[in-house]
Scaffold this motif. Structure first.
Motif, mmCIF file in Angstrom:
data_model
loop_
_atom_site.group_PDB
_atom_site.id
_atom_site.type_symbol
_atom_site.label_atom_id
_atom_site.label_comp_id
_atom_site.label_asym_id
_atom_site.label_seq_id
_atom_site.Cartn_x
_atom_site.Cartn_y
_atom_site.Cartn_z
ATOM 1 N N TYR A 150 43.308 85.383 44.481
ATOM 2 C CA TYR A 150 43.145 84.412 45.563
ATOM 3 C C TYR A 150 42.623 83.081 45.055
ATOM 4 N N ASN A 151 41.902 83.081 43.949
ATOM 5 C CA ASN A 151 41.478 81.802 43.390
ATOM 6 C C ASN A 151 42.687 80.940 43.044
ATOM 7 N N ALA A 152 43.766 81.578 42.589
ATOM 8 C CA ALA A 152 44.992 80.838 42.286
ATOM 9 C C ALA A 152 45.584 80.234 43.556
ATOM 10 N N ILE A 153 45.554 80.980 44.648
ATOM 11 C CA ILE A 153 46.064 80.447 45.918
ATOM 12 C C ILE A 153 45.218 79.261 46.360
ATOM 13 N N TRP A 154 43.888 79.424 46.273
ATOM 14 C CA TRP A 154 42.982 78.311 46.603
ATOM 15 C C TRP A 154 43.267 77.101 45.725
ATOM 16 N N TRP A 155 43.427 77.307 44.427
ATOM 17 C CA TRP A 155 43.614 76.187 43.524
ATOM 18 C C TRP A 155 44.945 75.482 43.777
ATOM 19 N N ALA A 156 45.988 76.229 44.092
ATOM 20 C CA ALA A 156 47.271 75.600 44.419
ATOM 21 C C ALA A 156 47.132 74.700 45.637
ATOM 22 N N ASP A 157 46.386 75.150 46.615
ATOM 23 C CA ASP A 157 46.172 74.358 47.828
ATOM 24 C C ASP A 157 45.347 73.113 47.527
ATOM 25 N N VAL A 158 44.241 73.290 46.794
ATOM 26 C CA VAL A 158 43.370 72.151 46.475
ATOM 27 C C VAL A 158 44.105 71.124 45.626
ATOM 28 N N LEU A 159 44.828 71.579 44.609
ATOM 29 C CA LEU A 159 45.563 70.648 43.754
ATOM 30 C C LEU A 159 46.604 69.884 44.569
ATOM 31 N N GLY A 160 47.276 70.571 45.472
ATOM 32 C CA GLY A 160 48.250 69.887 46.323
ATOM 33 C C GLY A 160 47.615 68.830 47.207
ATOM 34 N N ARG A 161 46.443 69.127 47.719
ATOM 35 C CA ARG A 161 45.744 68.137 48.552
ATOM 36 C C ARG A 161 45.359 66.907 47.718
ATOM 37 N N MET A 162 44.928 67.125 46.485
ATOM 38 C CA MET A 162 44.585 65.985 45.634
ATOM 39 C C MET A 162 45.827 65.184 45.258
ATOM 40 N N ILE A 163 46.949 65.859 45.070
ATOM 41 C CA ILE A 163 48.198 65.137 44.808
ATOM 42 C C ILE A 163 48.582 64.308 46.026
ATOM 43 N N ASN A 164 48.494 64.896 47.210
ATOM 44 C CA ASN A 164 48.821 64.146 48.427
ATOM 45 C C ASN A 164 47.876 62.963 48.631
ATOM 46 N N GLN A 165 46.635 63.090 48.164
ATOM 47 C CA GLN A 165 45.674 61.987 48.239
ATOM 48 C C GLN A 165 45.859 60.995 47.088
ATOM 49 N N GLN A 166 46.864 61.230 46.247
ATOM 50 C CA GLN A 166 47.222 60.347 45.128
ATOM 51 C C GLN A 166 46.067 60.155 44.148
ATOM 52 N N THR A 167 45.419 61.271 43.829
ATOM 53 C CA THR A 167 44.413 61.283 42.774
ATOM 54 C C THR A 167 45.107 61.009 41.441
ATOM 55 N N ASP A 168 44.418 60.322 40.544
ATOM 56 C CA ASP A 168 45.057 59.879 39.303
ATOM 57 C C ASP A 168 44.934 60.885 38.160
ATOM 58 N N MET A 169 43.903 61.713 38.175
ATOM 59 C CA MET A 169 43.631 62.582 37.031
ATOM 60 C C MET A 169 42.811 63.776 37.526
ATOM 61 N N VAL A 170 43.222 64.993 37.123
ATOM 62 C CA VAL A 170 42.513 66.203 37.522
ATOM 63 C C VAL A 170 42.450 67.135 36.321
ATOM 64 N N ALA A 171 41.263 67.660 36.016
ATOM 65 C CA ALA A 171 41.099 68.609 34.920
ATOM 66 C C ALA A 171 40.387 69.861 35.423
ATOM 67 N N HIS A 172 41.177 70.899 35.624
ATOM 68 C CA HIS A 172 40.649 72.224 35.948
ATOM 69 C C HIS A 172 39.703 72.690 34.838
ATOM 70 N N PHE A 173 38.737 73.540 35.181
ATOM 71 C CA PHE A 173 37.865 74.117 34.171
ATOM 72 C C PHE A 173 38.187 75.603 34.051
ATOM 73 N N VAL A 174 38.755 76.066 33.017
ATOM 74 C CA VAL A 174 38.919 75.574 31.675
ATOM 75 C C VAL A 174 40.174 76.268 31.134
ATOM 76 N N LEU A 175 40.632 75.924 29.935
ATOM 77 C CA LEU A 175 41.865 76.505 29.408
ATOM 78 C C LEU A 175 41.732 77.993 29.141
ATOM 79 N N GLN A 176 40.628 78.415 28.499
ATOM 80 C CA GLN A 176 40.513 79.830 28.131
ATOM 81 C C GLN A 176 39.065 80.283 28.169
ATOM 82 N N THR A 177 38.827 81.489 28.694
ATOM 83 C CA THR A 177 37.545 82.180 28.548
ATOM 84 C C THR A 177 37.812 83.677 28.572
ATOM 85 N N LYS A 178 37.066 84.405 27.777
ATOM 86 C CA LYS A 178 37.072 85.862 27.902
ATOM 87 C C LYS A 178 36.159 86.232 29.059
#
Length: 459
Positions: free
Chosen positions: A312-340
């Motif tokens: 569900y975190n993936a579903i949440w993140w897809a929604d949040v990222l889409g909202r930031m795209i619609n708000q024409q945000t210039d740069m977004v960096a999710h945290f983080v590439l890799q963790t065990k």
């Protein structure tokens, strides 16, 4: 909870000051990987869905362009403390990440970057086809070190890294106030620009910005970190960056639920406009904006229904990222590439497999370059629409609900083709082509529960 930056022994006075800082400011401190605890943000009532041009539909205007989608919104963090396992190199290479912030979190304010770090990072960025960004050390560093980092990277090695920042989350430095930070940031910025005047400066990367004055970070003198920074350095910073982890809401680390994530998505429709307004009110200008650290949860929680490693975190993140795209945000960096798992569930990559949020980028990398007006008043549904360079219309739909939703599509401004590809991410499909559907100006699609759907209508 009491914690320290790094592993240096602290004196009793230091511990007392730090404990007082945590109690008075509420946000807590960064974990070794740099994730920060949030301020307690007042829960706002769920707003009514916005009306659309055609009620009870997903509305897309294919005749109007809102501008280009900045590919730097498809970003994540990476650092020397992150290890991409050899077996996952192909997954990293094809992740769809187009922006890579380095060294990510507070690692860079605890350690000096070396030439080897820079070289290895640049190799990874090139492999991933990601635009690099480097953070120079501020706390514990010097302007001379920052300038040398730019010199080695851009002059000696010719990497031509355009995007640079100075320090990470200064609003959590226990021994700083806004005045000290602003002065040191400016001195380092001047030293870096003297080496390469073409670099683009990002800052201040404060923690837990929402635009709510009752919750946004202040120093011990009651000065807002963001506004104070803009007053002092608004003439030098090129991109204004903040961080946000909405959960847990308290230092006790309360359990986060799917419903918590579902309700949180809407705050991003407020955070981005709030950030723009603060910039405008403080500087008199409109500057590009960035969210350079973001995930749902600052804690190392794993294995829950709504922890960062969850579906569900993936579903949440897809929604949040889409909202930031619609708000024409210039740069977004999710945290983080890799963790065990033992280091937290934030990573798009784990030890030997990809996590669900990885597939968000598999969907979005097919979206297209030109943003189109799109909106819906269907409860639990969000939408982003775009046009590709080849003329294809793409519509990405997120269903946050645990029930299927019939979504009538109403597309205006262009005669639509008869069919469209349907790509799906849900518990049974990993961002894959599942069907070809009949498609036109008035089409209804049944969105599966908790899913991401991408429709691609070729010209």
């Amino acid at each position: 909870m009491l914690c320290m930056y790094g592993s240096r022994p602290a004196t009793a006075v230091y511990l007392l000051l730090l404990f007082t800082f945590l109690l008075t400011t509420q946000p807590g401190c960064a974990t070794p990987e740099g994730v920060t605890q949030p301020t307690t943000v007042p829960v706002t009532p769920t707003p009514e869905p916005l009306p659309t041009a055609v009620p009870n539909t997903v509305y897309v205007n294919a005749a109007e362009s809102l501008g280009e989608i900045n590919p730097l919104v498809y970003g994540t963090n990476f650092g020397p403390w992150v290890v991409v396992p050899f077996d996952l190199w192909p997954a990293a290479e094809t992740a769809g990440i187009r922006f890579l912030r380095f060294p990510g979190g507070n690692w860079g304010d605890l350690n000096n970057l070396t030439e080897r770090h820079i070289d290895q990072y640049m190799e990874l960025a090139e492999m991933m086809n990601a635009t690099p960004q480097i953070t120079a050390r501020l706390r514990g560093g010097t302007p001379e070190q920052a300038a040398e980092l730019v010199r080695y990277t851009n002059i000696e090695q010719g990497y031509n890294v355009r995007y640079w920042s100075i320090g990470n989350e200064p609003s959590l430095y226990p021994d700083y106030d806004t005045e000290r930070y602003n002065a040191e940031w400016r001195t380092s910025a001047e030293a870096m620009l003297a080496v390469d005047p073409d670099i683009v400066l990002i800052g201040p990367d404060i923690h837990q910005f929402t635009g709510n004055p009752a919750a946004d970070p202040k120093d011990d003198n009651g000065r807002f970190w963001l506004q104070s920074f803009l007053e002092a350095n608004g003439d030098m910073v090129d991109i204004v960056a903040v961080h946000r982890y909405p959960f847990p809401r308290s230092l006790a680390g309360d359990v986060v639920t799917i419903e918590d994530l579902r309700q949180n998505s809407q705050e991003w429709d407020q955070i981005i406009p709030n950030l723009r307004q603060v910039i405008r009110d403080t500087t008199g200008n409109d500057l590009p904006i960035a969210i350079t650290e973001v995930n749902s949860n600052w804690s190392k929680a794993v294995g829950g229904e709504a922890t960062p490693d969850s579906f569900y975190n993936a579903i949440w993140w897809a929604d949040v990222l889409g909202r930031m795209i619609n708000q024409q945000t210039d740069m977004v960096a999710h945290f983080v590439l890799q963790t065990k798992d033992g280091a937290g569930g934030w990573g798009l990559l784990a030890r030997s497999e990809v996590r669900p949020s990885y597939y968000v980028y598999q969907m979005y990398q097919q979206l297209g370059e030109t943003l189109l007006p799109a909106q819906t008043d269907l409860p639990g549904i969000s939408v982003v629409a775009a046009r590709r360079a080849d003329g294809s219309i793409t519509i990405l739909l997120v269903n946050l609900l645990d029930t299927a939703v019939n979504a009538p599509l109403h597309i205006v401004g262009q005669t639509m083709p008869e069919t469209a590809e349907w790509h799906l991410f849900d518990p049974e499909h990993e961002a894959e082509l599942v069907d070809t559907i009949s498609f036109g100006e008035n089409t209804e699609i049944s969105l599966p529960p908790t899913s991401i759907s991408l429709l691609i209508a070729a010209p």
